[in-house]
Design an enzyme around this catalytic site. Structure first.
Site, PDB file in Angstrom:
ATOM      1  N   VAL A 107      27.736  17.079  24.328  1.00 39.84           N
ATOM      2  CA  VAL A 107      28.473  16.013  25.019  1.00 39.84           C
ATOM      3  C   VAL A 107      29.865  15.751  24.435  1.00 39.84           C
ATOM      4  O   VAL A 107      30.848  15.674  25.175  1.00 39.84           O
ATOM      5  CB  VAL A 107      27.671  14.690  25.001  1.00 39.84           C
ATOM      6  CG1 VAL A 107      28.327  13.662  25.881  1.00 39.84           C
ATOM      7  CG2 VAL A 107      26.251  14.921  25.421  1.00 39.84           C
ATOM      8  N   VAL A 142      30.655  21.460  16.559  1.00 33.97           N
ATOM      9  CA  VAL A 142      29.227  21.758  16.359  1.00 33.97           C
ATOM     10  C   VAL A 142      28.688  20.863  15.252  1.00 33.97           C
ATOM     11  O   VAL A 142      29.430  20.116  14.620  1.00 33.97           O
ATOM     12  CB  VAL A 142      28.983  23.255  16.043  1.00 33.97           C
ATOM     13  CG1 VAL A 142      29.569  24.146  17.129  1.00 33.97           C
ATOM     14  CG2 VAL A 142      29.541  23.641  14.681  1.00 33.97           C
ATOM     15  N   ALA A 170      27.546  19.234  11.905  1.00 35.47           N
ATOM     16  CA  ALA A 170      28.108  19.344  10.554  1.00 35.47           C
ATOM     17  C   ALA A 170      27.149  20.128   9.666  1.00 35.47           C
ATOM     18  O   ALA A 170      25.952  20.183   9.918  1.00 35.47           O
ATOM     19  CB  ALA A 170      28.328  17.945   9.979  1.00 35.47           C
ATOM     20  N   SER A 197      36.745   9.587  16.364  1.00 41.70           N
ATOM     21  CA  SER A 197      35.867   8.440  16.604  1.00 41.70           C
ATOM     22  C   SER A 197      36.010   7.922  18.026  1.00 41.70           C
ATOM     23  O   SER A 197      37.082   7.978  18.614  1.00 41.70           O
ATOM     24  CB  SER A 197      36.206   7.303  15.641  1.00 41.70           C
ATOM     25  OG  SER A 197      35.377   6.198  15.921  1.00 41.70           O
ATOM     26  N   LYS A 252      37.664   9.208   7.960  1.00 43.03           N
ATOM     27  CA  LYS A 252      36.660   9.002   9.016  1.00 43.03           C
ATOM     28  C   LYS A 252      35.340   8.523   8.410  1.00 43.03           C
ATOM     29  O   LYS A 252      34.647   7.674   8.988  1.00 43.03           O
ATOM     30  CB  LYS A 252      36.448  10.301   9.807  1.00 43.03           C
ATOM     31  CG  LYS A 252      35.288  10.260  10.808  1.00 43.03           C
ATOM     32  CD  LYS A 252      35.488   9.174  11.861  1.00 43.03           C
ATOM     33  CE  LYS A 252      34.598   9.223  13.066  1.00 43.03           C
ATOM     34  NZ  LYS A 252      33.169   9.214  12.919  1.00 43.03           N
ATOM     35  N   HIS A 302      35.752   4.950   7.681  1.00 39.51           N
ATOM     36  CA  HIS A 302      35.685   4.275   8.990  1.00 39.51           C
ATOM     37  C   HIS A 302      34.230   4.025   9.365  1.00 39.51           C
ATOM     38  O   HIS A 302      33.836   2.929   9.774  1.00 39.51           O
ATOM     39  CB  HIS A 302      36.380   5.139  10.049  1.00 39.51           C
ATOM     40  CG  HIS A 302      36.032   4.792  11.466  1.00 39.51           C
ATOM     41  ND1 HIS A 302      34.816   5.129  12.036  1.00 39.51           N
ATOM     42  CD2 HIS A 302      36.702   4.106  12.413  1.00 39.51           C
ATOM     43  CE1 HIS A 302      34.774   4.673  13.275  1.00 39.51           C
ATOM     44  NE2 HIS A 302      35.901   4.047  13.540  1.00 39.51           N
ATOM     45  N   ASN A 303      33.405   5.060   9.212  1.00 39.95           N
ATOM     46  CA  ASN A 303      31.989   4.913   9.567  1.00 39.95           C
ATOM     47  C   ASN A 303      31.278   3.925   8.651  1.00 39.95           C
ATOM     48  O   ASN A 303      30.412   3.173   9.090  1.00 39.95           O
ATOM     49  CB  ASN A 303      31.279   6.266   9.521  1.00 39.95           C
ATOM     50  CG  ASN A 303      31.542   7.077  10.779  1.00 39.95           C
ATOM     51  OD1 ASN A 303      32.572   6.906  11.430  1.00 39.95           O
ATOM     52  ND2 ASN A 303      30.641   7.965  11.128  1.00 39.95           N
ATOM     53  N   GLU A 315      32.082   0.705   9.897  1.00 35.21           N
ATOM     54  CA  GLU A 315      31.286   0.546  11.136  1.00 35.21           C
ATOM     55  C   GLU A 315      29.864   0.062  10.795  1.00 35.21           C
ATOM     56  O   GLU A 315      29.320  -0.838  11.446  1.00 35.21           O
ATOM     57  CB  GLU A 315      31.257   1.906  11.844  1.00 35.21           C
ATOM     58  CG  GLU A 315      30.359   2.039  13.047  1.00 35.21           C
ATOM     59  CD  GLU A 315      30.324   3.498  13.537  1.00 35.21           C
ATOM     60  OE1 GLU A 315      31.404   4.063  13.817  1.00 35.21           O
ATOM     61  OE2 GLU A 315      29.225   4.078  13.640  1.00 35.21           O
TER      62      GLU A 315
HETATM   63  C1  6PG Z   1      32.286   7.241  15.831  1.00 36.19           C
HETATM   64  C2  6PG Z   1      30.895   7.072  15.302  1.00 36.19           C
HETATM   65  C3  6PG Z   1      30.143   8.343  15.389  1.00 36.19           C
HETATM   66  C4  6PG Z   1      28.643   8.162  15.167  1.00 36.19           C
HETATM   67  C5  6PG Z   1      28.272   8.299  13.715  1.00 36.19           C
HETATM   68  C6  6PG Z   1      27.450   7.218  13.117  1.00 36.19           C
HETATM   69  O1  6PG Z   1      33.196   6.927  15.072  1.00 36.19           O
HETATM   70  O2  6PG Z   1      32.442   7.658  16.963  1.00 36.19           O
HETATM   71  O3  6PG Z   1      30.916   6.636  13.970  1.00 36.19           O
HETATM   72  O4  6PG Z   1      30.737   9.247  14.541  1.00 36.19           O
HETATM   73  O5  6PG Z   1      28.168   7.040  15.762  1.00 36.19           O
HETATM   74  O6  6PG Z   1      27.619   9.522  13.663  1.00 36.19           O
HETATM   75  O7  6PG Z   1      26.121   7.467  13.329  1.00 36.19           O
HETATM   76  P1  6PG Z   1      24.916   6.959  12.452  1.00 36.19           P
HETATM   77  O8  6PG Z   1      24.834   5.480  12.687  1.00 36.19           O
HETATM   78  O9  6PG Z   1      23.768   7.695  13.054  1.00 36.19           O
HETATM   79  O10 6PG Z   1      25.130   7.328  11.046  1.00 36.19           O
END
Ligand code: 6PG
Length: 480
Positions: free
Chosen positions: A17, A79, A81, A133, A187, A190-191, A194
């Site tokens: 996707v 693909v 990681a 992201s 990144k 960033h996560n 998140e």
């Molecule tokens: C983004 C997201 C994306 C994904 C991560 C987090 O920035 O688009 O962070 O990269 O949602 O893989 O996923 P997990 O919550 O499964 O760690």
């Protein structure tokens, strides 16, 4: 490989996707896109369903794929990681020529990216680890893109990536981040942010439910309202959406039929591991990672269900006032999570000599990415005013906002604690704030203890030097 066939400006390999949507995004922006996937079925489905998006070149083999690209060739790998990424890089590298660019758009570990970049550069190839992201929707309509790698490669790659990225106030949410692993490192953080953001939102929701007994639909409305204020952000916006969803089968709020065990693919965990190595207290992110782990310890939780709570306090009487307190606690804790994340970015920059610019990151995170939020404009302003900001909490705007929120923040943490509602991220963010602003910390005692049992020495507040107390021999102090 015939030169005449080489007409694509970019190639995308890996058409799940995310890959498909990025390829379509490139095509929609007028770029000719060569498509490749391990099994041709995915390529054909894309062309069949979305061929009208733009100019696609269908290729079956890697040779054909590489041959379809204009020089310098630019290939985006989408693909999984880890090993699959290494395998594709190797296959591509064996077919490419000096100056060509391989871009890894997956969530790769930044140390892998450093290793890959060094290996590719030895072979004359440009390797760009690019954090992307925005999820599926962002990939199609405009993600936030964080490309690392050699600066020169950005000259040819930058305009392409910027064209498909999200834009805020006319500015692309894409910029060259720094050498080798810098893009994937950023990144990763960033996560991590998140994760913290989502945990804080979860705690705010849980408090409204358990401390105030608000129905889920009303909580959804609260988040909807918050989204038009200082908390305006994608995650708050979609929280209202998820909480509004009713399960068709049971008629209950969907959130009540979802198993309360949060998964993770690893980027949050990597952020915390790296923070530990760098010595940066990213407590908000760490609490979020641990909260997911605890939620998933379902067997242990089942067995611990009967543990006594002790005497619990009653609910706050003024619902509206407490909802407002939660709003402020969320905001202040969120500032802490960003402050800690930016500290980690600064430490990573020093460790790896990346010369990262926090203001640039705030700029490209304003749109497209999962943590996009109105207050990133404020972060950008803060770093524009003072690029050497010692902590985001010390930027005048955030300092004032957090100082205004701190009474609410304390009430929320205190109420949650006396009511037996877990708020690990709210509480640890407040403790971090209190520790950061403290005049003295009990670390002095830690140093004393270390000196007692291990002669680890200490410094004094009143004179230069390193000291040790002879604990077993009269307890006199000597200069170590
Ligand atoms: C983004 C997201 C994306 C994904 C991560 C987090 O920035 O688009 O962070 O990269 O949602 O893989 O996923 P997990 O919550 O499964 O760690």
């Amino acid at each position: 490989m015939t030169e005449t066939a080489a007409r694509a400006q970019i190639g995308v390999t890996g058409l799940a996707v995310m890959g498909s949507n990025i390829a379509r995004n490139f095509a929609r922006h007028g770029h000719t896109v060569a498509l490749h996937n391990r099994s041709i079925a995915k390529t054909d489905t894309l062309i069949e369903k979305h061929g009208t998006d733009g100019d696609f070149v269908r290729t079956e083999t890697m040779e054909e794929f590489v041959g379809a690209l204009q020089k310098p060739r630019r290939v985006l790998i989408m693909v999984k990681a880890g090993d699959p990424t290494d395998a594709v890089i190797e296959e591509l590298a064996s077919l490419m020529e000096e100056g060509d660019i391989i871009i890894d758009g997956g969530n790769s570990l930044y140390t892998d990216t450093i290793r890959r970049e060094a290996a590719m550069s030895k072979r004359g190839l440009n390797f760009v680890g690019a954090g992307i992201s925005g999820g599926e929707e962002g990939a199609l309509n405009g993600p936030s893109i964080m490309p690392g790698g050699p600066k020169e490669s950005y000259e040819s790659l930058g305009p392409l990536l910027e064209s498909i990225s999200a834009h805020v106030d006319g500015e692309p949410c894409c910029t060259h981040i720094g050498p080798n692993g810098a893009g994937h490192f950023v990144k990763m953080v960033h996560n991590g942010i998140e994760y913290a953001d989502m945990q804080l939102i979860g705690e705010a929701y849980d408090l409204m439910r358990k401390a105030l007994d608000l129905p889920v639909a009303e909580i959804a409305d609260v988040f909807r309202e918050w989204n038009s204020g200082d908390l305006d952000s994608y995650l708050v916006e979609i929280t209202a959406e998820v909480l509004s969803q009713i399960d068709a089968e049971t008629g209950k709020p969907l959130v009540d039929v979802i198993v309360d065990a949060a998964g993770q693919k690893g980027t949050g965990r990597w952020t915390v591991k790296s923070a530990l190595d760098l010595g940066i207290p990213t407590t908000g992110i760490a609490e979020a990672v641990f909260a997911r782990a605890l939620s998933s310890a379902t067997d242990q939780r089942k067995q611990a269900k009967g543990l006594a709570s002790g005497t619990l306090a009653a609910s706050p009487t003024d619902t509206k006032a407490f909802v407002d307190d939660i709003n402020k606690a969320l905001y202040a804790s969120k500032v802490v999570a960003y402050a800690q994340g930016f500290d980690q970015i600064a430490a990573g920059s020093t460790e790896y000599d990346w010369d990262l610019h926090p203001g640039d990151l705030a700029t490209i995170w304003r749109g497209g990415c999962i943590i996009r939020a109105k207050f990133l404009n404020r972060i950008r302003d803060a770093y524009a005013e003072n690029p050497e900001l010692p902590s985001l909490l010390l930027a005048p705007y955030f300092r004032e906002a957090v100082e205004n929120a701190v009474d609410s923040w304390r009430r929320v943490v205190a109420t949650a604690t006396t009511m037996g509602i877990p708020v690990p991220a709210f509480a640890s963010s407040l403790s971090y704030y209190d520790a950061l602003r403290a005049d003295r910390l009990p670390a002095a005692l830690t140093q004393g203890l270390r000196d007692f049992f291990g002669a680890h020495t200490y410094q004094r507040v009143d004179k230069e030097g390193t000291f040790h107390t002879l604990w077993g021999e009269g307890r006199t102090e000597i200069e170590a």
